[in-house]
Scaffold this motif. Structure first.
Motif, PDB file in Angstrom:
ATOM      1  N   GLY A   1       0.790  -1.220   0.000  1.00 44.99           N
ATOM      2  CA  GLY A   1       0.000   0.000   0.000  1.00 44.99           C
ATOM      3  C   GLY A   1       0.826   1.276   0.000  1.00 44.99           C
ATOM      4  N   LYS A   2       2.133   1.154  -0.250  1.00 43.03           N
ATOM      5  CA  LYS A   2       3.000   2.331  -0.180  1.00 43.03           C
ATOM      6  C   LYS A   2       3.888   2.429  -1.419  1.00 43.03           C
ATOM      7  N   VAL A   3       4.335   3.675  -1.681  1.00 39.45           N
ATOM      8  CA  VAL A   3       5.316   3.940  -2.742  1.00 39.45           C
ATOM      9  C   VAL A   3       6.310   4.967  -2.198  1.00 39.45           C
ATOM     10  N   PRO A   4       7.621   4.762  -2.403  1.00 39.62           N
ATOM     11  CA  PRO A   4       8.602   5.762  -1.950  1.00 39.62           C
ATOM     12  C   PRO A   4       8.304   7.129  -2.568  1.00 39.62           C
ATOM     13  N   ALA A   5       8.519   8.164  -1.780  1.00 43.50           N
ATOM     14  CA  ALA A   5       8.079   9.506  -2.156  1.00 43.50           C
ATOM     15  C   ALA A   5       8.615   9.972  -3.506  1.00 43.50           C
ATOM     16  N   ALA A   6       9.926   9.885  -3.712  1.00 45.87           N
ATOM     17  CA  ALA A   6      10.506  10.380  -4.973  1.00 45.87           C
ATOM     18  C   ALA A   6       9.954   9.608  -6.158  1.00 45.87           C
ATOM     19  N   ARG A   7       9.816   8.296  -6.001  1.00 50.41           N
ATOM     20  CA  ARG A   7       9.265   7.473  -7.079  1.00 50.41           C
ATOM     21  C   ARG A   7       7.820   7.852  -7.354  1.00 50.41           C
TER      22      ARG A   7
ATOM     23  N   LEU B   1       4.593  14.775 -11.716  1.00 57.56           N
ATOM     24  CA  LEU B   1       4.764  16.098 -11.115  1.00 57.56           C
ATOM     25  C   LEU B   1       6.203  16.588 -11.230  1.00 57.56           C
ATOM     26  N   VAL B   2       7.129  15.657 -11.473  1.00 55.70           N
ATOM     27  CA  VAL B   2       8.526  15.982 -11.737  1.00 55.70           C
ATOM     28  C   VAL B   2       8.965  15.129 -12.922  1.00 55.70           C
ATOM     29  N   THR B   3      10.062  15.511 -13.521  1.00 54.89           N
ATOM     30  CA  THR B   3      10.510  14.796 -14.722  1.00 54.89           C
ATOM     31  C   THR B   3      11.561  13.739 -14.434  1.00 54.89           C
ATOM     32  N   SER B   4      12.109  13.751 -13.210  1.00 60.19           N
ATOM     33  CA  SER B   4      13.168  12.789 -12.887  1.00 60.19           C
ATOM     34  C   SER B   4      13.256  12.603 -11.382  1.00 60.19           C
ATOM     35  N   SER B   5      13.955  11.558 -10.992  1.00 55.83           N
ATOM     36  CA  SER B   5      14.160  11.301  -9.562  1.00 55.83           C
ATOM     37  C   SER B   5      14.977  12.412  -8.918  1.00 55.83           C
ATOM     38  N   SER B   6      15.945  12.942  -9.671  1.00 55.19           N
ATOM     39  CA  SER B   6      16.777  14.010  -9.100  1.00 55.19           C
ATOM     40  C   SER B   6      15.948  15.266  -8.855  1.00 55.19           C
TER      41      SER B   6
ATOM     42  N   HIS C   1      13.316  11.532   0.508  1.00 59.89           N
ATOM     43  CA  HIS C   1      13.028  10.998  -0.826  1.00 59.89           C
ATOM     44  C   HIS C   1      12.544   9.551  -0.765  1.00 59.89           C
ATOM     45  N   ASP C   2      12.956   8.823   0.287  1.00 58.94           N
ATOM     46  CA  ASP C   2      12.546   7.424   0.400  1.00 58.94           C
ATOM     47  C   ASP C   2      11.408   7.231   1.396  1.00 58.94           C
ATOM     48  N   GLU C   3      10.808   8.309   1.812  1.00 59.58           N
ATOM     49  CA  GLU C   3       9.674   8.224   2.736  1.00 59.58           C
ATOM     50  C   GLU C   3       8.528   7.443   2.085  1.00 59.58           C
TER      51      GLU C   3
END
Length: 407
Positions: free
Chosen positions: A340-346, A353-358, A381-383
């Protein structure tokens, strides 16, 4: 109608103008026009290399409308032949691609439909310079080239810089300023409008008019309007433009992001608000000044009701931080969800909403990434973010979406 007093005309013409060359001739030309009841022929040339008109384009167009309202004749030159040569300044990335006649004409038609929001096309002459260049023989073109020396061409600022940098200058590029100047001879221009970068072509036109025993035109040059970033020239390729055919709310959002230091220039070049009123407006809160500016400009290209609605919506959705009425929905693939979760940056990247992980990491580090109705700040970023149907995600104030789970 009778022409206004020369001093009154000069006051209107000089607003928002960086340079008039030669300025000492302008009053005499206006006086002769008034004494003989003969409108001045005011030229503005555009190369339809792209279809969209933004506020930077409207600066000389608004000046042309002022000339119309003073009783003078507007003459629009559609550079369907010069567009295929390409302006050698190289500012416009679109010019690197050679346009076809069909491309240029399609752009011209749409361009004129937008220009009609600024000037009165029913009272304007519209010419395509292909009407005369298309009839020229090679001998005719050689004769035209024989009127201009290589030394004259190399005085052009961009050619001079490229020579010093040992960058290539192609022969067809040298024809561009000559063609632009010849347009003024053909239509017997008295005034030519444009930006300060056009000085060389304006002066070359004067030389060609003198050789043709015609009255010489005067260049009335506007400053370059910077874009919404406050530094670079407004342009679509730079993403710092406000298009006059954009929806009012989109225009409003862009106006509200303007740097405070460009506000006076925008008021002066894009509105008719008197200077003393501008001073009073800018003495107040910057946000209120931007609302006044935006509503004034939006009303010109849409209407006052649309401008008021856009301002109210901005205040409701962004100014007060309430939820927008048109939140896009984005599907997150089921395979990306673990427990039920996804890491925040991913998650931010998957949501578009962003074009890349960076970029996602930067947004999180800067405190601009949030989730939920209460805009809870994402701190790492990994929250792991709990994914539920309709979860609201934010990056800054402008980028947001609701999450749906499914492929």
């Amino acid at each position: 109608m009778p022409f206004p007093d020369v001093d009154e005309q000069l006051a209107i013409i000089r607003r928002g103008i960086e340079k008039i060359v030669p300025e000492e001739e302008l009053a005499a030309k206006l006086k002769h026009s008034r004494d003989t009841d003969t409108p001045l022929r005011v030229k503005y040339g555009i190369d339809p290399t792209a279809a969209d008109v933004h506020l930077g384009h409207t600066v000389p167009l608004r000046k042309m409308r002022q000339f119309q309202d003073l009783g003078h004749q507007a003459v629009i030159i559609i550079g369907n032949y010069t567009a295929m040569v390409g302006d050698p300044s190289g500012r416009d990335e679109a010019r690197k691609k050679r346009l076809t006649e069909a491309d240029v004409e399609a752009n011209a038609q749409y361009y004129l439909s937008q220009v009609g929001k600024v000037i009165d096309l029913e009272r304007a002459e519209v010419h395509r310079n292909g009407d005369w260049f298309g009839k020229m023989t090679f001998a005719d073109m050689l004769g035209l080239c024989g009127k201009v020396t290589v030394a004259q061409l190399l005085k052009r600022d961009d050619f001079d810089k490229r020579m010093k940098a040992e960058s290539a200058i192609y022969l067809h590029e040298c024809l561009y300023p000559v063609m632009q100047a010849w347009d003024s001879v053909v239509i017997k221009s008295d005034i030519e409008l444009g930006g300060t970068e056009q000085l060389y072509s304006f002066m070359l036109a004067r030389d060609l008019q003198r050789d043709a025993e015609l009255p010489q035109q005067i260049g009335v040059m506007s400053p370059i309007l910077v874009g919404t970033d406050g530094t670079r020239r407004m342009g679509k390729s730079l993403g710092n433009y406000i298009g006059i055919s954009e929806e009012p709310y989109e225009m409003m959002k862009k106006f509200m992001q303007l740097p405070d230091e460009v506000m006076r220039t925008y008021f002066e070049l894009l509105t008719d608000v008197p200077f003393e009123e501008i001073d009073a407006i800018l003495a107040g809160h910057p946000k209120e000044a931007k609302v006044i500016l935006a509503k004034s400009v939006i009303s010109e290209y849409h209407d006052a009701t649309a401008a008021d609605d856009a301002a109210s919506r901005w205040q409701r959705e962004i100014g007060e931080g309430t939820l927008p009425s048109d939140i896009p929905e984005v599907a997150i693939p089921t395979a990306e969800v673990t427990d039920g979760k996804v890491p925040a940056a991913r998650l931010l990247t998957l949501a578009g909403l962003v074009t890349s992980s960076s970029e996602a990491r930067r947004s999180i580090q800067q405190g601009g990434a949030k989730w939920g109705e209460e805009k809870t700040k994402i701190t790492a970023h990994d929250e792991p973010i709990d994914i539920s149907e309709g979860l609201l995600l934010w990056v800054g104030k402008k980028r947001f979406c609701r999450v749906q789970i499914g492929d």
